[in-house]
Design a protein around this motif. Structure first.
Motif, PDB file in Angstrom:
ATOM      1  N   GLY A 178      -6.828 -13.746   6.019  1.00 24.18           N
ATOM      2  CA  GLY A 178      -7.725 -13.369   7.252  1.00 24.18           C
ATOM      3  C   GLY A 178      -7.315 -14.065   8.806  1.00 24.18           C
ATOM      4  N   THR A 179      -6.756 -14.973   9.011  1.00 23.77           N
ATOM      5  CA  THR A 179      -7.043 -16.207  10.397  1.00 23.77           C
ATOM      6  C   THR A 179      -5.408 -15.623  11.123  1.00 23.77           C
ATOM      7  N   LYS A 180      -5.489 -14.999  12.032  1.00 18.97           N
ATOM      8  CA  LYS A 180      -4.213 -14.469  12.572  1.00 18.97           C
ATOM      9  C   LYS A 180      -3.618 -15.696  13.684  1.00 18.97           C
ATOM     10  N   SER A 181      -2.234 -15.604  14.034  1.00 19.30           N
ATOM     11  CA  SER A 181      -2.117 -16.910  14.985  1.00 19.30           C
ATOM     12  C   SER A 181      -0.746 -15.856  15.868  1.00 19.30           C
ATOM     13  N   TYR A 182      -0.784 -16.206  16.949  1.00 21.15           N
ATOM     14  CA  TYR A 182       0.304 -15.733  17.646  1.00 21.15           C
ATOM     15  C   TYR A 182       1.084 -16.605  18.539  1.00 21.15           C
ATOM     16  N   ALA A 183       2.081 -16.780  19.004  1.00 23.19           N
ATOM     17  CA  ALA A 183       3.039 -16.841  19.489  1.00 23.19           C
ATOM     18  C   ALA A 183       2.266 -17.114  21.411  1.00 23.19           C
ATOM     19  N   ASP A 184       2.448 -18.039  22.066  1.00 30.97           N
ATOM     20  CA  ASP A 184       1.235 -17.536  23.327  1.00 30.97           C
ATOM     21  C   ASP A 184       2.907 -16.098  24.150  1.00 30.97           C
ATOM     22  N   SER A 185       3.553 -16.707  24.081  1.00 34.89           N
ATOM     23  CA  SER A 185       4.874 -15.242  24.947  1.00 34.89           C
ATOM     24  C   SER A 185       4.271 -13.736  24.572  1.00 34.89           C
ATOM     25  N   VAL A 186       3.615 -13.928  23.281  1.00 37.12           N
ATOM     26  CA  VAL A 186       2.947 -12.002  22.475  1.00 37.12           C
ATOM     27  C   VAL A 186       1.681 -12.191  22.676  1.00 37.12           C
ATOM     28  N   LYS A 187       0.586 -13.429  22.731  1.00 37.26           N
ATOM     29  CA  LYS A 187      -0.217 -12.795  22.695  1.00 37.26           C
ATOM     30  C   LYS A 187      -1.601 -11.941  23.567  1.00 37.26           C
ATOM     31  N   GLY A 188      -1.459 -11.206  23.182  1.00 40.17           N
ATOM     32  CA  GLY A 188      -2.052  -9.807  24.470  1.00 40.17           C
ATOM     33  C   GLY A 188      -1.382  -8.483  23.837  1.00 40.17           C
ATOM     34  N   ARG A 189      -0.042  -8.683  23.685  1.00 37.98           N
ATOM     35  CA  ARG A 189       0.488  -7.368  22.927  1.00 37.98           C
ATOM     36  C   ARG A 189       0.738  -7.001  22.184  1.00 37.98           C
ATOM     37  N   PHE A 190       1.423  -8.059  20.883  1.00 38.50           N
ATOM     38  CA  PHE A 190       1.389  -7.886  19.985  1.00 38.50           C
ATOM     39  C   PHE A 190       0.528  -8.351  18.331  1.00 38.50           C
ATOM     40  N   THR A 191       0.092  -7.570  17.909  1.00 38.32           N
ATOM     41  CA  THR A 191      -1.101  -7.774  17.043  1.00 38.32           C
ATOM     42  C   THR A 191       0.140  -7.207  15.554  1.00 38.32           C
ATOM     43  N   ILE A 192      -0.497  -8.489  14.856  1.00 42.68           N
ATOM     44  CA  ILE A 192       0.244  -8.666  13.242  1.00 42.68           C
ATOM     45  C   ILE A 192      -1.131  -8.277  12.002  1.00 42.68           C
ATOM     46  N   SER A 193      -0.699  -7.885  10.927  1.00 43.73           N
ATOM     47  CA  SER A 193      -1.678  -6.613  10.153  1.00 43.73           C
ATOM     48  C   SER A 193      -0.806  -7.064   8.815  1.00 43.73           C
ATOM     49  N   ARG A 194      -2.487  -7.199   7.512  1.00 37.58           N
ATOM     50  CA  ARG A 194      -1.470  -6.828   6.285  1.00 37.58           C
ATOM     51  C   ARG A 194      -2.281  -6.420   6.130  1.00 37.58           C
ATOM     52  N   ASP A 195      -1.294  -5.789   4.989  1.00 37.70           N
ATOM     53  CA  ASP A 195      -2.615  -4.662   4.168  1.00 37.70           C
ATOM     54  C   ASP A 195      -2.061  -5.037   2.917  1.00 37.70           C
TER      55      ASP A 195
END
Length: 125
Positions: free
Chosen positions: A55-72
């Motif tokens: 459940g842990t997600k990580s983002y590149a700084d350039s997309v934080k706050g704009r992109f959301t990853i999810s896994r089903d």
């Protein structure tokens, strides 16, 4: 191994949104970290977002706050919701899987064993 297959790319104006999907059958158990990478024209492939098996997600700084990853895991799918898109987000987007303990540990491309063919995202007015 069944290949990873991306979909959902396209052309959008700046400020718009897209949702990418990755069919990840065989990659959603606790052995796999799943991630999105992208590669712009003339640029190196870079990590965008990752989702480990716990459940842990990580983002590149350039997309934080704009992109959301999810896994089903019930649908064997990985998604990337992209909002407030910018021209610099233009790239081929790839789904990737890292086999191991389910942890991601960063965006080192060499650590990822399986890759999809990519889906193109173009942000332009």
């Amino acid at each position: 191994q069944v290949p990873l297959v991306e979909s959902g790319g396209g052309s959008v104006q700046p400020g718009g949104s897209l949702r990418l999907a990755c069919a990840a059958s065989g990659y959603t158990d606790t052995s796999y970290c799943l991630a999105w990478f992208r590669q712009g024209l003339g640029k190196e492939r870079e990590g965008v977002a990752s989702h480990n098996a716990y459940g842990t997600k990580s983002y590149a700084d350039s997309v934080k706050g704009r992109f959301t990853i999810s896994r089903d895991n019930t649908k064997d799918a990985l998604y990337l919701q992209m909002n407030s898109l910018k021209p610099e987000d233009t790239a081929m987007y790839y789904c990737a899987a890292k086999r191991g303990d389910g942890l991601c540990g960063g965006f080192n491309r060499a650590d990822y064993h399986y890759w999809g063919q990519g889906t193109q995202v173009t942000v332009s007015s």
